[in-house]
Design a protein around this motif. Structure first.
Motif, PDB file in Angstrom:
ATOM      1  N   ASP A  34      55.648   4.396 114.693  1.00 56.57           N
ATOM      2  CA  ASP A  34      54.775   3.778 113.796  1.00 56.57           C
ATOM      3  C   ASP A  34      54.296   2.641 115.102  1.00 56.57           C
ATOM      4  N   ILE A  35      53.748   2.479 115.723  1.00 58.80           N
ATOM      5  CA  ILE A  35      53.909   1.375 116.875  1.00 58.80           C
ATOM      6  C   ILE A  35      53.100   0.513 116.282  1.00 58.80           C
ATOM      7  N   PRO A  36      52.364  -1.122 117.261  1.00 59.22           N
ATOM      8  CA  PRO A  36      51.861  -2.135 117.103  1.00 59.22           C
ATOM      9  C   PRO A  36      50.157  -1.599 117.742  1.00 59.22           C
ATOM     10  N   PHE A  37      49.611  -2.270 117.370  1.00 62.01           N
ATOM     11  CA  PHE A  37      47.845  -2.464 117.808  1.00 62.01           C
ATOM     12  C   PHE A  37      47.992  -2.664 118.986  1.00 62.01           C
ATOM     13  N   SER A  38      49.028  -3.644 119.668  1.00 63.11           N
ATOM     14  CA  SER A  38      48.455  -4.154 121.079  1.00 63.11           C
ATOM     15  C   SER A  38      49.023  -2.870 121.638  1.00 63.11           C
ATOM     16  N   GLU A  39      50.468  -2.548 121.564  1.00 57.42           N
ATOM     17  CA  GLU A  39      50.588  -1.218 122.641  1.00 57.42           C
ATOM     18  C   GLU A  39      49.631  -0.266 122.509  1.00 57.42           C
ATOM     19  N   PHE A  40      49.645   0.171 121.539  1.00 57.56           N
ATOM     20  CA  PHE A  40      48.289   1.313 121.448  1.00 57.56           C
ATOM     21  C   PHE A  40      46.983   1.018 122.154  1.00 57.56           C
ATOM     22  N   TYR A  41      46.308  -1.034 122.146  1.00 59.30           N
ATOM     23  CA  TYR A  41      45.306  -0.554 123.249  1.00 59.30           C
ATOM     24  C   TYR A  41      45.462  -0.889 124.965  1.00 59.30           C
ATOM     25  N   GLN A  42      46.771  -1.544 124.163  1.00 61.14           N
ATOM     26  CA  GLN A  42      47.272  -1.255 126.353  1.00 61.14           C
ATOM     27  C   GLN A  42      47.246   0.067 126.334  1.00 61.14           C
ATOM     28  N   ASN A  43      47.789   1.495 125.698  1.00 59.13           N
ATOM     29  CA  ASN A  43      47.839   2.788 126.097  1.00 59.13           C
ATOM     30  C   ASN A  43      46.795   2.893 126.137  1.00 59.13           C
ATOM     31  N   LEU A  44      45.599   3.124 125.654  1.00 59.49           N
ATOM     32  CA  LEU A  44      44.720   3.136 125.594  1.00 59.49           C
ATOM     33  C   LEU A  44      43.029   2.928 126.717  1.00 59.49           C
ATOM     34  N   LYS A  45      43.905   1.228 127.053  1.00 62.09           N
ATOM     35  CA  LYS A  45      42.803   0.900 128.336  1.00 62.09           C
ATOM     36  C   LYS A  45      43.722   1.439 129.623  1.00 62.09           C
ATOM     37  N   ALA A  46      45.169   1.858 129.438  1.00 55.80           N
ATOM     38  CA  ALA A  46      45.579   3.046 130.512  1.00 55.80           C
ATOM     39  C   ALA A  46      45.567   4.195 130.920  1.00 55.80           C
ATOM     40  N   GLU A  47      43.924   4.138 129.574  1.00 55.13           N
ATOM     41  CA  GLU A  47      44.071   6.480 129.433  1.00 55.13           C
ATOM     42  C   GLU A  47      45.343   7.043 129.505  1.00 55.13           C
ATOM     43  N   ASP A  48      46.222   6.626 128.589  1.00 58.49           N
ATOM     44  CA  ASP A  48      47.093   7.383 128.315  1.00 58.49           C
ATOM     45  C   ASP A  48      47.540   8.206 126.719  1.00 58.49           C
ATOM     46  N   VAL A  49      46.632   7.674 126.077  1.00 58.93           N
ATOM     47  CA  VAL A  49      46.410   8.334 124.864  1.00 58.93           C
ATOM     48  C   VAL A  49      45.011  10.250 124.904  1.00 58.93           C
ATOM     49  N   LYS A  50      45.670  10.690 124.985  1.00 56.57           N
ATOM     50  CA  LYS A  50      45.227  12.212 124.825  1.00 56.57           C
ATOM     51  C   LYS A  50      44.295  12.425 123.649  1.00 56.57           C
ATOM     52  N   GLU A  51      44.191  12.251 122.014  1.00 55.86           N
ATOM     53  CA  GLU A  51      43.423  12.038 121.035  1.00 55.86           C
ATOM     54  C   GLU A  51      43.928  10.909 119.885  1.00 55.86           C
ATOM     55  N   VAL A  52      42.711  10.611 119.074  1.00 56.70           N
ATOM     56  CA  VAL A  52      42.607   9.730 118.671  1.00 56.70           C
ATOM     57  C   VAL A  52      42.197  10.019 117.026  1.00 56.70           C
ATOM     58  N   LYS A  53      42.491   9.244 115.925  1.00 55.28           N
ATOM     59  CA  LYS A  53      42.319  10.150 114.851  1.00 55.28           C
ATOM     60  C   LYS A  53      41.733   8.975 114.145  1.00 55.28           C
ATOM     61  N   PHE A  54      40.978   8.279 113.173  1.00 58.60           N
ATOM     62  CA  PHE A  54      40.740   7.308 112.414  1.00 58.60           C
ATOM     63  C   PHE A  54      40.533   7.858 110.809  1.00 58.60           C
ATOM     64  N   VAL A  55      41.442   6.936 110.460  1.00 59.47           N
ATOM     65  CA  VAL A  55      40.925   7.289 108.539  1.00 59.47           C
ATOM     66  C   VAL A  55      41.166   5.944 108.412  1.00 59.47           C
ATOM     67  N   ASP A  56      39.911   5.284 107.754  1.00 57.00           N
ATOM     68  CA  ASP A  56      39.621   4.005 107.191  1.00 57.00           C
ATOM     69  C   ASP A  56      40.344   3.228 108.710  1.00 57.00           C
ATOM     70  N   ARG A  57      40.870   1.746 108.414  1.00 61.36           N
ATOM     71  CA  ARG A  57      41.885   1.793 109.499  1.00 61.36           C
ATOM     72  C   ARG A  57      43.037   1.711 110.163  1.00 61.36           C
ATOM     73  N   SER A  65      51.868  11.070 128.292  1.00 53.86           N
ATOM     74  CA  SER A  65      52.623  10.958 129.298  1.00 53.86           C
ATOM     75  C   SER A  65      53.769  11.909 127.933  1.00 53.86           C
ATOM     76  N   THR A  66      54.115  11.045 126.819  1.00 54.62           N
ATOM     77  CA  THR A  66      54.919  11.578 125.893  1.00 54.62           C
ATOM     78  C   THR A  66      54.524  12.887 125.425  1.00 54.62           C
ATOM     79  N   ASN A  67      53.247  12.906 125.195  1.00 57.41           N
ATOM     80  CA  ASN A  67      52.532  14.112 123.905  1.00 57.41           C
ATOM     81  C   ASN A  67      53.499  13.583 122.866  1.00 57.41           C
ATOM     82  N   GLU A  68      53.804  12.448 122.273  1.00 55.88           N
ATOM     83  CA  GLU A  68      54.159  12.210 121.287  1.00 55.88           C
ATOM     84  C   GLU A  68      53.215  11.486 120.636  1.00 55.88           C
TER      85      GLU A  68
END
Length: 656
Positions: A34-57, A65-68
């Motif tokens: 479980d990570i905070p939204f700020s860390e997710f946004y930084q990884n998104l800007k750095a193009e380190d996110v492979k896939e993302v899934k939205f369920v409501d919010r 990088s880590t396949n985590e």
């Protein structure tokens, strides 16, 4: 195996299996950070996110990088436009896989599943508790069910008629019942009707319940046993319901026997207490009366009951048609005691000097329970002495122990009290030897036993079933011997005669009021002869004589006691040397048996000062001579069946 499936262990095992399965499958799920939204946004800007899934919010994705796997939440205060533009940009460039799904609606069954699981656990626990509480017949939710224990005919019952000794006539009465159940045809052909109920009456310990066990072992038919107190509970109507259920079970198993122990707990006279006719116990009794002999038919159901208080039973319970026959189970005679001794000595190693006939002579008035306790005490004394066989002397000591208690040889007694006790007991013994109709003295001791500072044991020499006026007057003289001896020799009196005086008063009052042995008052009994213990009946009972007659009764009692006192005083005054001789012998030996007492009474024992300091060798020679004299005395005495009379200074009244 069936008992395991019905017990608590089976349900506990199921519960543990469920917990283990849940834990096993729960641990197999992949760990999500479980990570905070700020860390997710930084990884998104750095193009380190492979896939993302939205369920409501809620955002779930995987890092390149880590396949985590991670999860995060979109705060309500964040503007979604910048986030959406960045996600769409990377998605167009195929740098990010974006998925989503609508918010799933949780099924109602899944939502209430935890609550159902907890309810199920409580139901299982309650069910197990109810099953466990039903053991022994005390069912929690079935108050009206009978608590009777059923013994089937094919069960191995250890007690049979062969094990019952000293009750030959009683066994014949019950053998007739057993024979009818086995061979009813020969009775029916003669038009005979077997008694519907057998009531066994007798003092405690005479073998009433033991006889019922023998019937259960011999009858080979279903045998229901229950106590009278098992019928009555705090809930109204339970007793009557249990009576109905008991007879319903018995009718289904007919022919059978129902045994009710201590029936006086439920069969007491109606209307004898402070309560009215709606008393729970009376309702139970009414139902019992109806079931025993009412409109219903109880073919093949025989009722047996035992009590030691037949005087308080309801008359309707004792009439023919209910308890047709009463079997008196009394104390055994000398022959019966000998047979009972053989039964209880069967598995005990007896020495060669043990004579059961002599022991039967030594135990008048003993019930079978007393004899069993006697042999057990003898075995315990033998084990305490580290001996391998039970000797005659050990059994004799056990008899005295059962009657008067253990000797308190370590008790420190002053010389003044020893002298007082010696003359008190010597007075009893001397007077008993001087009276023509009093039984001979068996033992005199000044060693404290139980609550008694000393006692004089008297054993009868012949069967006695009645007491004459002369014998009762002599008994008063014998009981007053201790008090008069204190007055004559010590010129003082003590509290040691309390029990004697109580017995004297009771005997004298019985002579006047019960047995009409007063010439002045004539042949008339005074007072209520019943021994009712009901409070209500005591309130409504009035004595059947006037105040004037009550004064006459008191004067007659005083006259009888005064005459006995003067006669005792004259006997001891005329035989003062015998009194001194026996008292000195008691101070020297502390305990005198029959032979020693006779020598001291005749003045044949040398009680000089030199003899008081004699050696142990001289004492042992004297004991050998006394032992030979005892054997000769026992062989010439007549076997007796009447209870022994024991004088206990500080103990409660003993029956004669």
């Amino acid at each position: 195996m069936k008992k395991f499936f019905r017990g608590a262990g089976f349900y506990l095992l199921i519960f543990l299996i469920i917990i283990s399965v849940v834990q096993l499958f729960g641990n197999q799920t992949q760990e999500i950070r479980d990570i905070p939204f700020s860390e997710f946004y930084q990884n998104l800007k750095a193009e380190d996110v492979k896939e993302v899934k939205f369920v409501d919010r809620r955002i779930t994705g995987t890092l390149k990088s880590t396949n985590e796997t991670f999860t995060s939440y979109l705060p309500y205060s964040i503007n979604e436009e910048s986030l959406s533009s960045e996600i769409l940009k990377q998605a167009q460039e195929k740098k990010l896989v974006v998925t989503g799904e609508p918010v799933p609606a949780t099924p109602w069954l899944i939502e209430i599943l935890p609550s159902l699981f907890m309810i199920l656990i409580f139901v299982v626990i309650w069910f197990v508790f109810m099953q466990q509480s039903q053991g022994g017949g005390s069912k929690v939710m079935n108050f009206g069910k009978s608590k009777a224990k059923m013994h089937k005919g094919d069960e191995k019952v250890k007690v049979t008629f062969k094990e019952v000794a000293g009750l030959d006539e009683e066994k014949e009465e019950l053998e007739e019942i057993v024979d009818f159940l086995k061979n009813p045809k020969k009775y029916i052909e003669l038009g005979a009707r077997i008694p519907k109920g057998i009531l066994m009456v007798g003092p405690p310990g005479t073998g009433k319940t033991y006889l019922s066990k023998a019937v259960a072992g011999e009858a080979k038919v279903p045998f229901f046993s229950i106590s009278g107190s098992d019928f009555v509970e705090m809930f109204v109507g339970v007793g009557a319901s249990r009576v109905r259920d008991l007879f319903e079970q018995a009718k289904k198993s007919a022919p059978c026997i129902i045994f009710i122990d201590e029936i006086d707990a439920v069969g007491r006279k109606r209307g004898a207490g402070l309560g009215g006719g709606h008393d729970e116990r009376e309702q139970t009794l009414n139902q019992l009366l109806v079931e025993m002999d009412g409109f219903g038919v109880n073919e093949g159901v025989i009722i047996m009951a035992a009590t030691n208080r037949p005087d308080i039973l309801d008359p309707a319970l004792l009439r023919p048609g209910r308890f047709d026959r009463q079997v008196l189970v009394g104390s055994p005679d000398a022959k019966g005691r000998e047979e009972i001794l053989k039964v209880h000595a069967r598995n005990k190693p007896l020495a060669e000097d043990v004579n059961l006939k002599v022991l039967a002579r030594r135990t008048p008035g003993f019930t079978p329970a007393d004899i069993e306790n006697l042999m057990n005490e003898a075995a315990l004394l033998t084990a305490r002495l580290n001996e391998k066989t039970i000797k005659m002397d050990t059994i004799e000591e056990a008899i005295t122990k059962v009657i008067a208690g253990i000797p308190k040889k370590s008790k420190v007694i002053s010389e003044k009290e020893r002298k007082l006790t010696a003359y008190h007991e010597a007075g009893h013994a001397v007077v008993a030897s001087l009276l023509p109709h009093t039984d001979p003295v068996h033992q005199v001791t000044i060693i404290p036993r139980g609550r008694a500072g000393g006692f004089t044991m008297i054993l009868p020499t012949e069967d006695k079933y009645y007491a004459t006026k002369t014998e009762m007057e002599e008994q008063l003289v014998h009981l007053l011997g201790g008090r008069v001896a204190e007055r004559l020799v010590l010129d003082d009196i003590s509290t040691g005669a309390q029990n004697d005086l109580e017995r004297v008063s009771a005997i004298a009052r019985a002579m006047v009021t019960k047995y009409a042995m007063s010439e002045k008052l004539g042949s008339m009994a005074f007072g209520d002869s019943s021994d009712e213990v009901f409070l209500g009946r005591d309130f409504t009972t009035r004595r059947n004589y006037s105040e004037e007659v009550a004064s006459e009764i008191d004067r007659e009692i005083r006259r009888i006691v005064d005459e006995a006192y003067h006669m005792t005083e004259k006997l001891l005054s005329d035989n003062i040397e015998k009194l001194h001789g026996v008292a000195k012998a008691l101070l020297k030996y502390e305990t005198l048996d029959a032979a020693q007492f006779q020598k001291a009474f005749a003045g044949e024992l040398d009680l000089t000062d030199d003899d008081l300091e004699s050696s142990d060798e001289a004492k042992s020679e004297t004991k050998e001579e006394i032992g030979q004299f005892i054997d000769e005395t026992i062989s010439s005495e007549t076997v007796s069946d009447t209870p022994s009379e024991i004088k206990l200074d500080d103990e409660s009244e003993k029956e004669v």
